[in-house]
Scaffold this active site. Structure first.
Site, PDB file in Angstrom:
ATOM      1  N   ARG A 168     -32.776  64.801  90.843  1.00  0.00           N
ATOM      2  CA  ARG A 168     -32.459  65.129  89.448  1.00  0.00           C
ATOM      3  C   ARG A 168     -33.564  64.632  88.514  1.00  0.00           C
ATOM      4  O   ARG A 168     -33.308  64.133  87.418  1.00  0.00           O
ATOM      5  CB  ARG A 168     -31.110  64.534  89.037  1.00  0.00           C
ATOM      6  CG  ARG A 168     -29.941  64.979  89.892  1.00  0.00           C
ATOM      7  CD  ARG A 168     -29.693  66.480  89.836  1.00  0.00           C
ATOM      8  NE  ARG A 168     -28.620  66.832  90.740  1.00  0.00           N
ATOM      9  CZ  ARG A 168     -28.796  67.145  92.037  1.00  0.00           C
ATOM     10  NH1 ARG A 168     -30.010  67.174  92.556  1.00  0.00           N
ATOM     11  NH2 ARG A 168     -27.778  67.443  92.806  1.00  0.00           N
ATOM     12  N   SER A 241     -21.675  67.740  86.340  1.00  0.00           N
ATOM     13  CA  SER A 241     -21.743  66.345  86.792  1.00  0.00           C
ATOM     14  C   SER A 241     -22.377  65.484  85.705  1.00  0.00           C
ATOM     15  O   SER A 241     -23.515  65.722  85.304  1.00  0.00           O
ATOM     16  CB  SER A 241     -22.566  66.242  88.077  1.00  0.00           C
ATOM     17  OG  SER A 241     -21.930  66.938  89.124  1.00  0.00           O
ATOM     18  N   GLU A 336     -26.530  62.081  83.661  1.00  0.00           N
ATOM     19  CA  GLU A 336     -27.390  63.242  83.881  1.00  0.00           C
ATOM     20  C   GLU A 336     -27.762  63.938  82.588  1.00  0.00           C
ATOM     21  O   GLU A 336     -28.918  64.288  82.391  1.00  0.00           O
ATOM     22  CB  GLU A 336     -26.712  64.238  84.850  1.00  0.00           C
ATOM     23  CG  GLU A 336     -26.859  63.864  86.307  1.00  0.00           C
ATOM     24  CD  GLU A 336     -26.630  65.055  87.227  1.00  0.00           C
ATOM     25  OE1 GLU A 336     -26.996  66.190  86.834  1.00  0.00           O
ATOM     26  OE2 GLU A 336     -26.106  64.865  88.321  1.00  0.00           O
TER      27      GLU A 336
END
Length: 343
Positions: A168, A241, A336
């Protein structure tokens, strides 16, 4: 309108972020190509305005209004190039809907991104986060990214190896604001092995003959699994998420496992990756709701905005979850989504 640019003043951003947070931009400029982008940047610079690049709004939280120019990337287009036997390169404009691009490739018989079906957002946002799901990451197929370098003011092409991809993570995330992605190229194949070793996929497919599966059937399986666990942002606003799966070293993991033998984990090169959803669930947050925001009752990684909550309320809940996991397990969770505006 402002000259050739499409400029809207005091623009409502609620429909442009998947958390459906009420926020406004001083200006909203629609970008349909590199000429629009360079003109918009010059327009904003002449007025000493901050700028924000916005795609599908699926990976950010508006903590307040944006007193600058939001550049809404709507660069369309998809086509095949370098078709050679079973292999081909799919070229996507940054404003293309990612999920629709996945289905387009899968229906064409090409493999490589079918596990990334139903991830919200635009193609241009995909390299920033190095999106991933069910054992596949964007970095697995990316050939190159074409972007405007806002330092040199030139259009550059960055090979996958230049993008500094991690979990990520990417060059674009580490140098925010420098590169505005215009286009990406993905190398796909009709003969690439399907990746079906993720447990949720295996459980869903059951006794299916995996050798007979098409990439579209895999994409449909991924969609079915995601629908079981994840809420549709159009029905229940969310940003997917909300936390990364934390990675800790082996020594720290062994200490944690002594205290919590059932901890869910995955060995990785950097150490051990923990399932953030398990940590949040075990800390008692799964299904939590206050009057306006909460934690999804089927997937603890997803924070939901069920009754018109503000960005501040979403972030306050995220801070509570992080603090609780830290106190319970001694593990730090990292968000995130990016945050826009003062907290």
């Amino acid at each position: 309108m402002n000259g050739a640019l499409s400029v809207t003043e005091h623009a409502d951003l609620r429909e442009l972020n998947t958390l459906a947070i009420a926020a406004r931009a001083r200006y909203l400029i629609r970008i349909s190509g590199v000429d629009d982008l360079t003109a918009a940047l010059a327009w904003a610079e002449a007025r000493e305005l901050d700028t924000l690049i916005l795609g599908g709004g699926s990976n950010l939280v508006f903590a307040g209004d944006f007193d600058g120019a939001v550049l809404h990337i709507q660069i369309r287009g998809r086509h095949w190039e370098k078709v050679n036997g079973d292999d081909a390169v799919l070229v996507l404009g940054a404003g293309e809907n990612w999920h629709e691009a996945v289905l387009y490739a899968a229906r064409s018989g090409y493999r490589g991104i079918e596990n990334l079906a139903l991830i919200p957002g635009t193609a241009g946002a995909a390299p920033v986060q190095n999106i991933g799901a069910y054992g596949v990451e964007l970095a697995d197929t990316l050939v190159s990214v074409t972007a405007l370098d806002r330092v040199t003011r030139g259009v550059v092409t960055l090979a996958a190896g230049d993008c500094q991809f991690g979990y990520r993570d990417s060059l674009f995330k580490r140098q925010p604001g420098r590169y505005t992605i215009l286009e990406l190229r993905l190398k796909l194949s009709r003969s690439l092995p399907l990746k079906l070793d993720y447990r949720d996929l295996q459980d869903y497919l059951g006794d299916t003959d995996v050798n007979a599966l098409t990439p579209l059937e895999v994409a449909e399986a991924v969609m079915a699994v995601r629908h079981r666990k994840l809420p549709d942002p159009a029905v229940l606003p969310n940003a997917g998420s909300f936390f990364k799966n934390p990675v800790i070293n082996q020594v720290a993991f062994e200490r944690l496992q002594e205290r919590f033998p059932d901890v869910v984990f995955y060995p990785v090169e950097q150490g051990v990756k923990l399932a953030a959803a398990w940590l949040i669930d075990q800390a008692g947050w799964k299904g939590f709701r206050n009057t306006r925001v909460g934690v999804h009752n089927r997937q603890a990684l997803v924070l939901i905005n069920h009754s018109g909550g503000s960005g501040a309320e979403v972030l306050a809940l995220a801070d509570e979850v992080r603090r609780s996991v830290q106190e319970t397990f001694g593990v730090e969770l990292e968000m995130e989504p990016g945050v826009v505006g003062a907290r």
